[in-house]
Write an enzyme that holds these catalytic residues in place. Structure first.
Site, PDB file in Angstrom:
ATOM      1  CG  ASN A 105      21.113  46.032  39.490  1.00 58.71           C
ATOM      2  OD1 ASN A 105      21.448  45.615  38.377  1.00 58.71           O
ATOM      3  ND2 ASN A 105      21.720  45.675  40.599  1.00 58.71           N
ATOM      4  CB  CYS A 113      58.721  51.460  18.855  1.00 66.36           C
ATOM      5  SG  CYS A 113      58.217  52.874  17.864  1.00 66.36           S
ATOM      6  CB  CYS A 154      23.178  42.043  38.927  1.00 70.14           C
ATOM      7  SG  CYS A 154      24.176  41.214  40.120  1.00 70.14           S
ATOM      8  CB  CYS A 210      65.712  48.588  27.277  1.00 70.25           C
ATOM      9  SG  CYS A 210      64.322  49.336  26.411  1.00 70.25           S
ATOM     10  CB  CYS A 266      67.472  56.041  23.979  1.00 74.79           C
ATOM     11  SG  CYS A 266      67.774  54.313  23.621  1.00 74.79           S
ATOM     12  CB  THR A 298      30.308  43.490  36.951  1.00 71.81           C
ATOM     13  OG1 THR A 298      29.101  42.780  37.209  1.00 71.81           O
ATOM     14  CG2 THR A 298      30.621  44.381  38.134  1.00 71.81           C
ATOM     15  CG  ASN A 322      30.745  41.170  42.534  1.00 73.11           C
ATOM     16  OD1 ASN A 322      29.639  40.812  42.926  1.00 73.11           O
ATOM     17  ND2 ASN A 322      30.900  42.031  41.538  1.00 73.11           N
TER      18      ASN A 322
HETATM   19  C1  LIG Z   1      31.151  43.517  44.976  1.00 81.70           C
HETATM   20  C2  LIG Z   1      30.320  44.316  44.040  1.00 81.70           C
HETATM   21  C3  LIG Z   1      28.960  44.402  44.239  1.00 81.70           C
HETATM   22  C4  LIG Z   1      28.175  45.140  43.365  1.00 81.70           C
HETATM   23  N1  LIG Z   1      26.852  45.243  43.616  1.00 81.70           N
HETATM   24  C5  LIG Z   1      26.076  45.990  42.792  1.00 81.70           C
HETATM   25  C6  LIG Z   1      24.696  46.168  43.066  1.00 81.70           C
HETATM   26  O1  LIG Z   1      24.165  45.691  44.064  1.00 81.70           O
HETATM   27  N2  LIG Z   1      23.963  46.908  42.207  1.00 81.70           N
HETATM   28  C7  LIG Z   1      24.519  47.492  41.115  1.00 81.70           C
HETATM   29  O2  LIG Z   1      23.817  48.177  40.393  1.00 81.70           O
HETATM   30  N3  LIG Z   1      25.838  47.364  40.841  1.00 81.70           N
HETATM   31  C8  LIG Z   1      26.612  46.619  41.652  1.00 81.70           C
HETATM   32  N4  LIG Z   1      27.963  46.511  41.378  1.00 81.70           N
HETATM   33  C9  LIG Z   1      28.500  47.117  40.165  1.00 81.70           C
HETATM   34  C10 LIG Z   1      29.108  48.506  40.422  1.00 81.70           C
HETATM   35  O3  LIG Z   1      28.106  49.417  40.817  1.00 81.70           O
HETATM   36  C11 LIG Z   1      29.792  49.067  39.177  1.00 81.70           C
HETATM   37  O4  LIG Z   1      28.852  49.209  38.156  1.00 81.70           O
HETATM   38  C12 LIG Z   1      30.923  48.199  38.662  1.00 81.70           C
HETATM   39  O5  LIG Z   1      31.628  47.616  39.735  1.00 81.70           O
HETATM   40  C13 LIG Z   1      31.895  48.970  37.767  1.00 81.70           C
HETATM   41  O6  LIG Z   1      32.520  50.042  38.433  1.00 81.70           O
HETATM   42  P1  LIG Z   1      33.993  49.954  39.098  1.00 81.70           P
HETATM   43  O7  LIG Z   1      34.943  49.523  38.058  1.00 81.70           O
HETATM   44  O8  LIG Z   1      34.245  51.339  39.630  1.00 81.70           O
HETATM   45  O9  LIG Z   1      33.901  48.959  40.206  1.00 81.70           O
HETATM   46  C14 LIG Z   1      28.756  45.785  42.258  1.00 81.70           C
HETATM   47  C15 LIG Z   1      30.134  45.697  42.068  1.00 81.70           C
HETATM   48  C16 LIG Z   1      30.908  44.986  42.947  1.00 81.70           C
HETATM   49  C17 LIG Z   1      32.391  44.933  42.753  1.00 81.70           C
HETATM   50  S1  SF4 Z   2      62.525  51.072  23.965  1.00 83.14           S
HETATM   51 FE1  SF4 Z   2      63.998  51.680  22.409  1.00 83.14          FE
HETATM   52  S2  SF4 Z   2      63.963  53.915  22.436  1.00 83.14           S
HETATM   53 FE2  SF4 Z   2      62.993  53.215  24.345  1.00 83.14          FE
HETATM   54  S3  SF4 Z   2      64.674  53.188  25.810  1.00 83.14           S
HETATM   55 FE3  SF4 Z   2      64.524  51.116  24.969  1.00 83.14          FE
HETATM   56  S4  SF4 Z   2      65.988  51.157  23.267  1.00 83.14           S
HETATM   57 FE4  SF4 Z   2      65.619  53.275  23.778  1.00 83.14          FE
END
Ligand SMILES: Cc1cc2nc3c(=O)[nH]c(=O)nc-3n(C[C@H](O)[C@H](O)[C@H](O)COP(=O)(O)O)c2cc1C
Ligand code: SF4
Ligand SMILES: Cc1cc2nc3c(=O)[nH]c(=O)nc-3n(C[C@H](O)[C@H](O)[C@H](O)COP(=O)(O)OP(=O)(O)OC[C@H]3O[C@@H](n4cnc5c(N)ncnc54)[C@H](O)[C@@H]3O)c2cc1C
Ligand code: SF4
Ligand code: SF4
Lengths: 482, 438
Positions: free
Chosen positions: B131, B395, B134, B344, B341, B200, B73
């Site tokens: 904050n 694997c 940001c 695949c 298995c 973020t 954002n």
């Molecule tokens: C659109 C948007 C706006 C945000 N505005 C703020 C803000 O104003 N102040 C703040 O501290 N964090 C803000 N954040 C950060 C979020 O609080 C949070 O720390 C971050 O998104 C990670 O958490 P999440 O993965 O659950 O979104 C904002 C995040 C988003 C996506």
């Molecule tokens: S990744 Fe390997 S072990 Fe897993 S289903 Fe495919 S062939 Fe079988």
């Protein structure tokens, strides 16, 4: 010739295997992760019991199937059987938005089964038995889906409930009537046990009107819920109907549920009269029990059939024949046994009713005729039990659709006897609504209809704001000022 | 049922689930809806001098059919006036006295910080979040991450706040630094009561190759955004753990970053967070997701016999140690469950081209396996050469079937020996160097 069982047990077991087997864990996770988690989801709207489908699916996806089962069962105490018997293509799955994105709808029924199986297999209890505090006593007549759903809800609202059931086992048609390849009766019986575990008393083998009178019930109970379902199949009113191989399709299906499968007699050539879902179940189960030919005869056209299209397709896949626009005139017998069914071609008359075309009679050879022309309404029983009860023009109990209350204030009704015959889940939904109607009646409150679950998620009570619908800022401010 | 209530540096809430500062906590209306749905706390959208936002603010990273695996954002702090925000905080507090309402603040001068702290306190907020995170827009004006990236500046401003604060103060940390503990320690030195992390991460999610402009597009231009959502969880967990394990930080932690369900929440708490905050998952699905978090965490605590969520705090923290302490002798190999298995052969090609060439392809006949699902005549299936397998997990990670490749511990009878033990024993002449891998 009298009819007899045709196939060995192993062959029948294979034929009667579940059509929709359980999802394995990984399948369930993949399926659950496809769900979009819609808000105000159309699948919920299409569920007569109002299960919060996206919420329970999300819980499966996040590895908490027990919580998913709790979501399901709190909305629909018969969630395990509905997962198997609901006609999902015309209910929740038919409404799933993915269909509009050119994808397969989410297999909601099978996911519901996954969650409910999960707790059943591990014996996880998701409900604590409610305290029965109100002191109000309700008699429930009939332990079918409507009666059980009503009882479970009433018990959770704190009332004392006793269910009276005519049959030896509870469950109604859910125990005795569902096609065997959809569900085993054990599932339905286990659900009755779940209802019992909520403190509901189930008294089987008691017919109200015979063993106990309504007057006796009224003496010890504050209110009554009527969930007696429908009666036997209507009569054909044609000659030969009394022959021993002319059987009510419900009795035929009942035998499948009460006898070992290899002891159920079935004809080599079976004719089923009628074209509803019961006819489909009768014709497919005849074939699966070993009938060489099984034919549905229906006096109207293919398009008039009341059976669901997916049921019709299934019967055709099973090899059932369908004859449309033919009406039975006589069951032909020889030496006291059925040898054929005389049919006449019909066409739609001026008022749309089928009319026989003279001179078009043929005989369809057969050794078993199954009657599936609709179940009788319980008018006679109901008039005898409750002389004052208002019965509508269709022969079913007139009632307030929101509360289930009938013309006699302390008598409530729901399920097939009130809706004329629909599905298990409709009976559950109506039983639940009637429970809230009864609760309101007994506690002298206005009935609170269950809240649409995917909306705000509003809660009443101490932690909730009491706001029941999504609100916008100005509405909220108005509400807060109060 | 386990007790989910938490106490973060004196801020009490009925459960550890808070709405993070962001669009979901923009208004009183949303705070009511959040509490109604079951959230325990709301950190208000950052309040400061009102700003002006652009249209087109978000972009996302999708992965296959999954939407919003990562979210980006370029939005700024609250565009509503401080008066409106503080008034609504007061209204929300009146209706929800037992839920946590935290005022997130971002202003410039010492006088302004004093004033805003006082107004937040007067409004009845239970705490204040600074904050300092940001990473877009605000930092160009010397705010947000411009503060959080400089421990000395962060310490000074936190100090200003502490001069007047009478309610708990949480410092919100930016992940756009090399060492997260440096600012966390600065917060501690300045007297903060808790830290929250992460905000973020500076990002560009994608470039629209038609007009050659990254998303989100504003009239033919774009700008650096802040990245969050499920994709950032590993980064956030790492930083939360680093702060939790640092004695010089020693502050309660509110964990943030990519949390979308109960399991994510439980993981943050197990690594040392006292509570958690969510933004993106709410933006995707709404407040209702808290129901699953609530039920899932409680069921999990019950299954572990824990009576309160506080027992979970930091439970996994001690097991995370320096690499040099890990046992070099511990041996694990991949074992394939042929009942599961599906043939695949993704494990084969992953090991062959991406790891250590320890899987062979053999026909079911050669392996003496019956035919079955995934095993048709002559179609090769994988067979691990356990003697060569280094136990890397690759694997088992690529295998599309749960529990099919089982990483199995081999008892080799060798006593544990870490890298540091090894160095010591080498130095003491107690052992020869381990021969390099062929
Ligand atoms: C659109 C948007 C706006 C945000 N505005 C703020 C803000 O104003 N102040 C703040 O501290 N964090 C803000 N954040 C950060 C979020 O609080 C949070 O720390 C971050 O998104 C990670 O958490 P999440 O993965 O659950 O979104 C904002 C995040 C988003 C996506
Ligand atoms: S990744 Fe390997 S072990 Fe897993 S289903 Fe495919 S062939 Fe079988
Ligand atoms: C052959 C057949 C197949 C069906 N298949 C499906 C399906 O696949 N999926 C689906 O959703 N629905 C199906 N249905 C419909 C479904 O079974 C009914 O809608 C549902 O069972 C109705 O529930 P109910 O409680 O109203 O009535 P019932 O299930 O009929 O229960 C009524 C109960 O009341 C008892 N009772 C009646 N009179 C008295 C009395 N005087 N005293 C005491 N007890 C009494 C009866 O013994 C019975 O147990 C099917 C119906 C039939 C006939
Ligand atoms: S409509 Fe389909 S996709 Fe949407 S919530 Fe219901 S099941 Fe999931
Ligand atoms: S989410 Fe709402 S505000 Fe954003 S672009 Fe869509 S309609 Fe507009």
């Amino acid at each position: 010739m009298p009819i007899q069982p045709l196939l060995p047990a192993a062959a029948i077991a294979a034929n009667m295997a579940e059509l929709k087997p359980a999802l394995r864990r990984q399948e369930a996770l993949v399926e659950a992760s496809r769900c979009l988690y819609c808000f105000d989801a159309p699948c919920i709207m299409a569920c007569p019991a109002g299960i919060d489908i996206p919420a329970f699916i999300k819980k499966i996806a996040h590895g908490n199937p027990a919580a998913a089962a709790k979501s399901i069962l709190s909305a629909n105490i018969l969630g395990a059987s509905c997962a198997r018997v609901c006609p999902t293509p015309v209910l929740c799955e038919g409404a799933c938005v993915l269909e509009d994105r050119d994808e397969q709808p989410i297999q909601i029924g099978r996911l519901q089964r996954y969650a409910t199986d999960y707790i059943a297999e591990r014996d996880i209890k998701v409900f604590t038995p409610p305290a029965q505090t109100t002191g109000k006593r309700i008699a429930v007549i009939g332990a079918g889906p409507a009666g059980l759903a009503c009882s479970a809800e009433l018990a959770q609202l704190g009332h004392t409930v006793v269910v009276f059931e005519k049959q030896a086992q509870p469950g109604g048609l859910n125990t005795y009537g569902i096609a065997y390849y959809k569900m085993r009766p054990e599932i339905s019986l286990a659900e009755a046990e779940l209802v019992r575990s909520l403190g509901v008393e189930l008294r089987c083998g008691i017919t109200i009107g015979k063993d106990l009178t309504i007057a006796q019930l009224e003496k010890t109970f504050d209110a009554i819920f009527v969930g007696v379902g429908l009666g036997a199949t209507n009569r054909l009113r044609i000659p030969g109907e009394e022959l021993p191989e002319v059987v009510d399709a419900l009795d035929f299906i009942d035998q499948i549920h009460t006898r070992p499968l290899d002891r159920v007699p079935v004809g080599r050539r079976v004719v089923v009269i009628g074209a509803g879902n019961t006819a489909i179940d009768a014709v497919t189960q005849s074939l699966r029990l070993g009938a060489e030919q099984a034919t549905v005869v229906y006096r109207r056209s293919e398009g008039d059939m009341s059976a669901y299209d997916f049921e019709y397709q299934r019967a055709k896949c099973d090899g059932a024949r369908f004859l449309f626009n033919v009406a039975p005139v006589e069951v032909c017998g020889s030496a006291g046994h059925v040898i054929g069914l005389r049919l006449v071609r019909t066409n739609a008359g001026a008022d749309g009713r089928p009319e026989p075309i003279p001179g078009t009679e043929t005989i369809e050879p057969c050794d078993l005729v199954l009657k599936a022309v609709g179940q009788e309404k319980q008018v006679v029983l109901l008039r005898r039990l409750f002389p004052a009860l208002q019965i509508d023009a269709h022969g079913v109990i007139a009632r307030d659709p929101l509360t289930g209350q009938t013309s006699v204030p302390h008598i409530f009704a729901g399920g097939d006897c009130a809706n004329g015959g629909r599905e298990v889940v409709n009976a559950v939904g109506e039983g639940k609504k009637a429970a809230h109607g009864l609760h309101a009646f007994l506690t002298r409150q206005t009935a609170a209809p269950p809240v649409q679950p995917s909306r705000l998620g509003a809660k009443t009570g101490p932690t909730g704001s009491g706001l029941l619908h999504p609100v916008r800022v100005h509405e909220l401010e108005a509400a807060l000022k109060k | 049922m386990a007790d989910l209530s938490t106490n973060l540096a004196g801020i009490k809430s009925p459960n550890p689930f808070w709405v993070a500062s962001g669009p979901p906590s923009n208004t009183g209306y949303q705070a009511h809806r959040a509490f109604e749905a079951g959230w325990g706390g709301v950190v208000w959208k950052t309040i400061g001098e009102p700003i002006v936002n652009v249209a087109s603010r978000y972009s996302a990273l999708n992965h296959g059919p999954a939407r919003i695996v990562g979210f980006n954002n370029i939005e700024l702090i609250s565009d509503r006036s401080p008066e409106t925000n503080f008034r609504e905080i007061a209204e929300v507090k009146r209706r929800w006295p037992h839920h946590a309402v935290i005022a997130s603040l971002m202003v410039e001068t010492r006088a302004q910080w004093h004033e805003f702290v006082r107004r937040a306190t007067d409004a009845g907020a239970d705490g204040i979040e600074l904050n300092f995170g940001c990473p877009h827009g605000m930092c160009e004006r010397g705010l947000g991450s411009a503060i959080g990236q400089q421990p000395a500046v962060a310490e000074k401003i936190t100090g200003w706040v502490m001069e007047t604060a009478t309610i708990p103060v949480i410092v919100k940390l930016t992940p756009n630094v090399t060492d997260i503990t440096a600012v966390a320690r600065a917060a501690r030195r300045a007297g903060a009561n808790a830290i929250s992390l992460i905000t973020t991460i500076t990002s560009i999610t994608n470039v629209n190759l038609d007009p050659f402009v990254p998303e989100p597009t504003v009239a033919g231009r774009s700008s650096h955004g802040g990245y969050c959502g499920p994709a950032v969880k590993p980064i956030a967990l790492n930083m939360v753990q680093s702060c939790a394990a640092d004695a010089a930080v020693g502050l309660p932690i509110s964990g943030i970053g990519g949390i979308a369900n109960w399991r994510d929440a439980a993981e943050f708490i197990a690594l040392g967070a006292t509570g958690i905050q969510v933004c993106t998952a709410i933006m995707h699905y709404g407040f209702r997701i808290v129901e699953d978090m609530h039920e899932g965490l409680s069921a999990y605590l019950d299954s572990k016999g824990m009576t309160s969520v506080t027992e979970l705090i930091g439970r996994a923290a001690p097991t995370l140690q320096k690499w040099e302490t890990l046992d070099l002798h511990w041996q694990r190999v991949a074992r394939i469950d042929y009942d599961k298995c599906i043939g695949c052969n993704l494990c084969y090609i992953a090991c062959e081209d991406g790891a250590h060439q320890c899987i062979d392809l053999k026909t079911p006949e050669e392996l003496g396996l019956g035919l079955g699902p995934g095993r048709v005549p002559h179609k090769p299936v994988p067979k691990v050469r356990e003697n060569d397998c280094v136990g890397c997990n690759l694997c088992s990670l690529v295998c599309p079937v749960d529990d099919c490749v089982k990483m199995t511990v081999i008892e080799n009878g060798r006593p544990p020996m870490s890298w540091s033990n090894y160095q010591e024993r080498l130095a003491a002449g107690e052992m020869q160097p381990i021969a390099p891998h062929p």
